[in-house]
Write a protein that holds these residues in place. Sequence first.
Motif, PDB file in Angstrom:
ATOM      1  N   ILE A   1      -0.619  -8.484   9.791  1.00  0.00           N
ATOM      2  CA  ILE A   1      -1.847  -7.902   9.523  1.00  0.00           C
ATOM      3  C   ILE A   1      -2.346  -6.864  10.537  1.00  0.00           C
ATOM      4  O   ILE A   1      -2.490  -5.989  10.094  1.00  0.00           O
ATOM      5  CB  ILE A   1      -2.710  -9.064   9.684  1.00  0.00           C
ATOM      6  N   ALA A   2      -1.833  -6.957  11.699  1.00  0.00           N
ATOM      7  CA  ALA A   2      -1.881  -5.551  12.629  1.00  0.00           C
ATOM      8  C   ALA A   2      -1.132  -4.615  12.291  1.00  0.00           C
ATOM      9  O   ALA A   2      -1.696  -3.218  12.269  1.00  0.00           O
ATOM     10  CB  ALA A   2      -1.598  -6.110  14.073  1.00  0.00           C
ATOM     11  N   ALA A   3       0.164  -4.719  11.965  1.00  0.00           N
ATOM     12  CA  ALA A   3       0.995  -3.353  11.472  1.00  0.00           C
ATOM     13  C   ALA A   3       0.360  -2.768  10.036  1.00  0.00           C
ATOM     14  O   ALA A   3       0.343  -1.782  10.109  1.00  0.00           O
ATOM     15  CB  ALA A   3       2.126  -4.002  11.343  1.00  0.00           C
TER      16      ALA A   3
ATOM     17  N   THR B   1      -2.803  -2.908   9.325  1.00  0.00           N
ATOM     18  CA  THR B   1      -4.013  -2.369   9.652  1.00  0.00           C
ATOM     19  C   THR B   1      -3.851  -0.971  10.232  1.00  0.00           C
ATOM     20  O   THR B   1      -4.258  -0.006   9.942  1.00  0.00           O
ATOM     21  CB  THR B   1      -4.859  -3.298  10.628  1.00  0.00           C
ATOM     22  N   LEU B   2      -2.675  -0.858  11.107  1.00  0.00           N
ATOM     23  CA  LEU B   2      -2.440   0.328  11.615  1.00  0.00           C
ATOM     24  C   LEU B   2      -2.125   1.480  11.114  1.00  0.00           C
ATOM     25  O   LEU B   2      -2.094   2.666  11.074  1.00  0.00           O
ATOM     26  CB  LEU B   2      -1.507  -0.155  12.977  1.00  0.00           C
ATOM     27  N   MET B   3      -1.302   0.849   9.671  1.00  0.00           N
ATOM     28  CA  MET B   3      -0.807   1.824   8.869  1.00  0.00           C
ATOM     29  C   MET B   3      -1.864   2.143   7.659  1.00  0.00           C
ATOM     30  O   MET B   3      -1.501   3.185   7.008  1.00  0.00           O
ATOM     31  CB  MET B   3       0.565   1.451   8.171  1.00  0.00           C
ATOM     32  N   GLY B   4      -3.012   1.624   7.652  1.00  0.00           N
ATOM     33  CA  GLY B   4      -3.811   1.633   6.484  1.00  0.00           C
ATOM     34  C   GLY B   4      -4.985   2.863   6.908  1.00  0.00           C
ATOM     35  O   GLY B   4      -4.664   3.771   7.789  1.00  0.00           O
ATOM     36  N   PRO B   5      -5.855   2.792   6.146  1.00  0.00           N
ATOM     37  CA  PRO B   5      -6.934   3.930   6.558  1.00  0.00           C
ATOM     38  C   PRO B   5      -7.779   3.532   7.549  1.00  0.00           C
ATOM     39  O   PRO B   5      -7.729   2.680   8.155  1.00  0.00           O
ATOM     40  CB  PRO B   5      -7.888   3.854   5.204  1.00  0.00           C
ATOM     41  N   GLN B   6      -8.499   4.578   7.970  1.00  0.00           N
ATOM     42  CA  GLN B   6      -9.283   4.606   9.169  1.00  0.00           C
ATOM     43  C   GLN B   6     -10.426   3.714   9.229  1.00  0.00           C
ATOM     44  O   GLN B   6     -11.326   4.087   8.441  1.00  0.00           O
ATOM     45  CB  GLN B   6      -9.659   5.841   9.683  1.00  0.00           C
ATOM     46  N   TRP B   7     -10.573   2.475   9.873  1.00  0.00           N
ATOM     47  CA  TRP B   7     -11.708   1.688   9.875  1.00  0.00           C
ATOM     48  C   TRP B   7     -11.970   1.125  11.229  1.00  0.00           C
ATOM     49  O   TRP B   7     -11.037   1.334  11.972  1.00  0.00           O
ATOM     50  CB  TRP B   7     -11.808   0.762   8.658  1.00  0.00           C
TER      51      TRP B   7
ATOM     52  N   LEU C   1     -11.484  -1.792  12.588  1.00  0.00           N
ATOM     53  CA  LEU C   1     -10.334  -2.629  13.372  1.00  0.00           C
ATOM     54  C   LEU C   1      -9.231  -2.128  13.869  1.00  0.00           C
ATOM     55  O   LEU C   1      -8.641  -2.105  14.974  1.00  0.00           O
ATOM     56  CB  LEU C   1      -9.932  -3.783  12.311  1.00  0.00           C
ATOM     57  N   LYS C   2      -8.945  -0.819  12.903  1.00  0.00           N
ATOM     58  CA  LYS C   2      -7.744   0.021  13.469  1.00  0.00           C
ATOM     59  C   LYS C   2      -8.189   0.892  14.772  1.00  0.00           C
ATOM     60  O   LYS C   2      -7.525   0.733  15.469  1.00  0.00           O
ATOM     61  CB  LYS C   2      -7.586   0.959  12.357  1.00  0.00           C
ATOM     62  N   THR C   3      -9.404   1.219  14.710  1.00  0.00           N
ATOM     63  CA  THR C   3     -10.139   2.154  15.782  1.00  0.00           C
ATOM     64  C   THR C   3     -10.063   1.169  17.152  1.00  0.00           C
ATOM     65  O   THR C   3      -9.484   1.538  18.206  1.00  0.00           O
ATOM     66  CB  THR C   3     -11.313   2.481  15.580  1.00  0.00           C
ATOM     67  N   VAL C   4     -10.401  -0.113  16.986  1.00  0.00           N
ATOM     68  CA  VAL C   4     -10.467  -1.296  18.065  1.00  0.00           C
ATOM     69  C   VAL C   4      -9.188  -1.187  18.563  1.00  0.00           C
ATOM     70  O   VAL C   4      -8.976  -1.519  19.806  1.00  0.00           O
ATOM     71  CB  VAL C   4     -11.189  -2.427  17.856  1.00  0.00           C
ATOM     72  N   ILE C   5      -7.910  -1.742  17.707  1.00  0.00           N
ATOM     73  CA  ILE C   5      -6.777  -2.065  18.286  1.00  0.00           C
ATOM     74  C   ILE C   5      -6.123  -0.724  18.781  1.00  0.00           C
ATOM     75  O   ILE C   5      -5.513  -0.824  19.883  1.00  0.00           O
ATOM     76  CB  ILE C   5      -5.895  -2.317  16.829  1.00  0.00           C
ATOM     77  N   GLU C   6      -6.342   0.575  18.216  1.00  0.00           N
ATOM     78  CA  GLU C   6      -5.790   1.676  18.890  1.00  0.00           C
ATOM     79  C   GLU C   6      -6.622   1.939  20.059  1.00  0.00           C
ATOM     80  O   GLU C   6      -5.994   2.285  21.425  1.00  0.00           O
ATOM     81  CB  GLU C   6      -6.129   2.944  18.074  1.00  0.00           C
ATOM     82  N   GLN C   7      -7.935   1.858  20.386  1.00  0.00           N
ATOM     83  CA  GLN C   7      -8.534   1.846  21.817  1.00  0.00           C
ATOM     84  C   GLN C   7      -7.964   0.746  22.813  1.00  0.00           C
ATOM     85  O   GLN C   7      -7.886   1.084  23.746  1.00  0.00           O
ATOM     86  CB  GLN C   7     -10.038   1.545  21.474  1.00  0.00           C
ATOM     87  N   VAL C   8      -7.892  -0.455  22.343  1.00  0.00           N
ATOM     88  CA  VAL C   8      -7.063  -1.461  23.124  1.00  0.00           C
ATOM     89  C   VAL C   8      -5.695  -1.239  23.469  1.00  0.00           C
ATOM     90  O   VAL C   8      -5.443  -1.322  24.926  1.00  0.00           O
ATOM     91  CB  VAL C   8      -7.351  -2.909  22.378  1.00  0.00           C
ATOM     92  N   TYR C   9      -4.897  -0.657  22.825  1.00  0.00           N
ATOM     93  CA  TYR C   9      -3.604  -0.210  23.109  1.00  0.00           C
ATOM     94  C   TYR C   9      -3.612   0.956  24.045  1.00  0.00           C
ATOM     95  O   TYR C   9      -2.706   1.262  25.012  1.00  0.00           O
ATOM     96  CB  TYR C   9      -2.845   0.178  21.975  1.00  0.00           C
ATOM     97  N   ALA C  10      -4.532   1.728  23.875  1.00  0.00           N
ATOM     98  CA  ALA C  10      -4.435   2.945  24.724  1.00  0.00           C
ATOM     99  C   ALA C  10      -5.047   2.611  25.964  1.00  0.00           C
ATOM    100  O   ALA C  10      -4.539   3.321  27.041  1.00  0.00           O
ATOM    101  CB  ALA C  10      -5.672   4.081  23.989  1.00  0.00           C
TER     102      ALA C  10
ATOM    103  N   CYS D   1     -15.937  -8.564  22.433  1.00  0.00           N
ATOM    104  CA  CYS D   1     -17.180  -8.108  21.614  1.00  0.00           C
ATOM    105  C   CYS D   1     -16.524  -7.299  20.105  1.00  0.00           C
ATOM    106  O   CYS D   1     -17.238  -7.816  19.152  1.00  0.00           O
ATOM    107  CB  CYS D   1     -18.320  -7.463  22.152  1.00  0.00           C
ATOM    108  N   LYS D   2     -15.783  -6.556  20.370  1.00  0.00           N
ATOM    109  CA  LYS D   2     -15.265  -5.885  19.367  1.00  0.00           C
ATOM    110  C   LYS D   2     -13.944  -6.351  18.591  1.00  0.00           C
ATOM    111  O   LYS D   2     -14.135  -5.938  17.440  1.00  0.00           O
ATOM    112  CB  LYS D   2     -15.001  -4.319  19.764  1.00  0.00           C
ATOM    113  N   LEU D   3     -13.265  -7.211  19.206  1.00  0.00           N
ATOM    114  CA  LEU D   3     -11.958  -7.518  18.429  1.00  0.00           C
ATOM    115  C   LEU D   3     -12.142  -9.025  18.288  1.00  0.00           C
ATOM    116  O   LEU D   3     -11.873  -9.806  17.290  1.00  0.00           O
ATOM    117  CB  LEU D   3     -10.852  -7.009  19.184  1.00  0.00           C
ATOM    118  N   ALA D   4     -12.185  -9.664  19.386  1.00  0.00           N
ATOM    119  CA  ALA D   4     -12.004 -11.168  19.456  1.00  0.00           C
ATOM    120  C   ALA D   4     -13.109 -11.954  18.638  1.00  0.00           C
ATOM    121  O   ALA D   4     -13.075 -12.821  17.583  1.00  0.00           O
ATOM    122  CB  ALA D   4     -11.844 -11.820  20.744  1.00  0.00           C
ATOM    123  N   ALA D   5     -14.451 -11.543  18.995  1.00  0.00           N
ATOM    124  CA  ALA D   5     -15.470 -12.275  18.231  1.00  0.00           C
ATOM    125  C   ALA D   5     -15.803 -12.075  16.820  1.00  0.00           C
ATOM    126  O   ALA D   5     -15.967 -12.913  16.080  1.00  0.00           O
ATOM    127  CB  ALA D   5     -16.912 -11.937  18.944  1.00  0.00           C
ATOM    128  N   PRO D   6     -15.637 -10.923  16.257  1.00  0.00           N
ATOM    129  CA  PRO D   6     -15.657 -10.721  14.921  1.00  0.00           C
ATOM    130  C   PRO D   6     -14.475 -11.337  14.011  1.00  0.00           C
ATOM    131  O   PRO D   6     -14.909 -12.221  12.976  1.00  0.00           O
ATOM    132  CB  PRO D   6     -15.427  -9.279  14.595  1.00  0.00           C
TER     133      PRO D   6
END
Length: 425
Positions: A283-285, A287-293, A295-304, A317-322
């Motif tokens: 699902i993460a892969a 999401t990262l290959m899909g459109p910009q929304w 969850l993708k923004t949050v995952i990229e921010q955490v990875y950065a 607050c932005k990833l685990a709780a939702p």
Amino acid sequence: MLWLPIRMIKLLLPAFLPYNVMLYSDAPVSELSLELLLLQVVLPALLEQGHTRQWLKGLVRAWTVSAGYLLDLHSYLLGEQEDDANQPVNNNNHAPGHQNNNNANPAPAVGEGLHAAHQAILQQGGPIGFQPYHRPLRFPFRIVLLIGFMCITLLVSSLVCLTLPVFAGRWLMSFWTGSSKIHELYTAACGLYVCWLSIRGATVLLAWMPQGPTIIMVKVQEWSLMILKTLVVALLVAGVIPLLLGLLFELVIVAPLRVPLDQTPLFYPWQDWALGVLHAKIIAAITLMGPQWWLKTVIEQVYANGIRNIDLHFIICKLAAPVISVLLLSLCVPYVIAAGVVPAVGLSGLSGVTPEMQILIQRRIYPFLLMVVSIIGILSFQIRQFKRLYEHIKNDKYLVGQRLVNYERKARGTSSVPPPNSIPE
């Protein structure tokens, strides 16, 4: 690398073997989930670490240098360029004629010898040519000793790889599982991670030692806080979310397909977690290959941010709780409907709600709700596509530049002749 180490393990540690692999188990998709967990999670996590590659290169380098100096084969294995590079060069002390002689016969460049041949083979090319090397006395006998030393090294390496990770994993898992047998894939993976963390910690501590005890204590406090944050994030992201996702997948897909209505499904947390890890990675892969929304923004921010700059509040607050909220709602709402609302309706005297019907609803409500959500998603997608098609046709037919022309709603009873100020198409 396999038969002889196993014989030595049986001789030295009789109770260590055999490995507990549980080839036949009642747990659903156990072998498939374990193999996918090994290939998709454990091995990539270890091999993708840059430190692991550096350590392996360093070990091979140290072994080659040690074997070269012990057997006087340093020139044969690594070439003569390293000895020349280690010697200080002072061109001012040479005579002009001697300097011209050096220019006429330059020293071999760094990287030639067998190293250059191996690099050329890896780059789909051939060796540059024959490179001279120092040939010691009894050269064939030394080559035989080199091969024997290599075999002994491979034997010891195989023996360590077969025993150390499994032993460390068994010892760690015995604290919360007791004497129960666990699949050796889990123990080996746990042991590999512990060994990697131990080696990494030792190398970092050795790098900090020249800075003094005060700097070491400050670094230890910083890293302890970072490790504590990482453990909390790992518990939520790699523990709770995969477990809920695997349990939801088993309730929606696995249990309705494998378990008849007259039997009670059994759930295995370890297997659900393993399946959830694989599904979360997929699902993460996607999401990262899909459109910009979001969850993708949050995952990229955490990875950065990485582990050093980990933001615990942002991740929770932005990833685990939702994600946990959505998964808990997906698990709890159907269960409340099937186990709470339906029996209450049956007790109120409404005809048609028998105990068999309640069991059928409890077992089939998860795939039914998945089908309903899928149909709603497909319909909403098609409605959006039709709206886009309508807007595209309207703009193609009536839009000239930034102005709509010949597109006016006609009132009832009015003439169909266009007003004189309108622009013809």
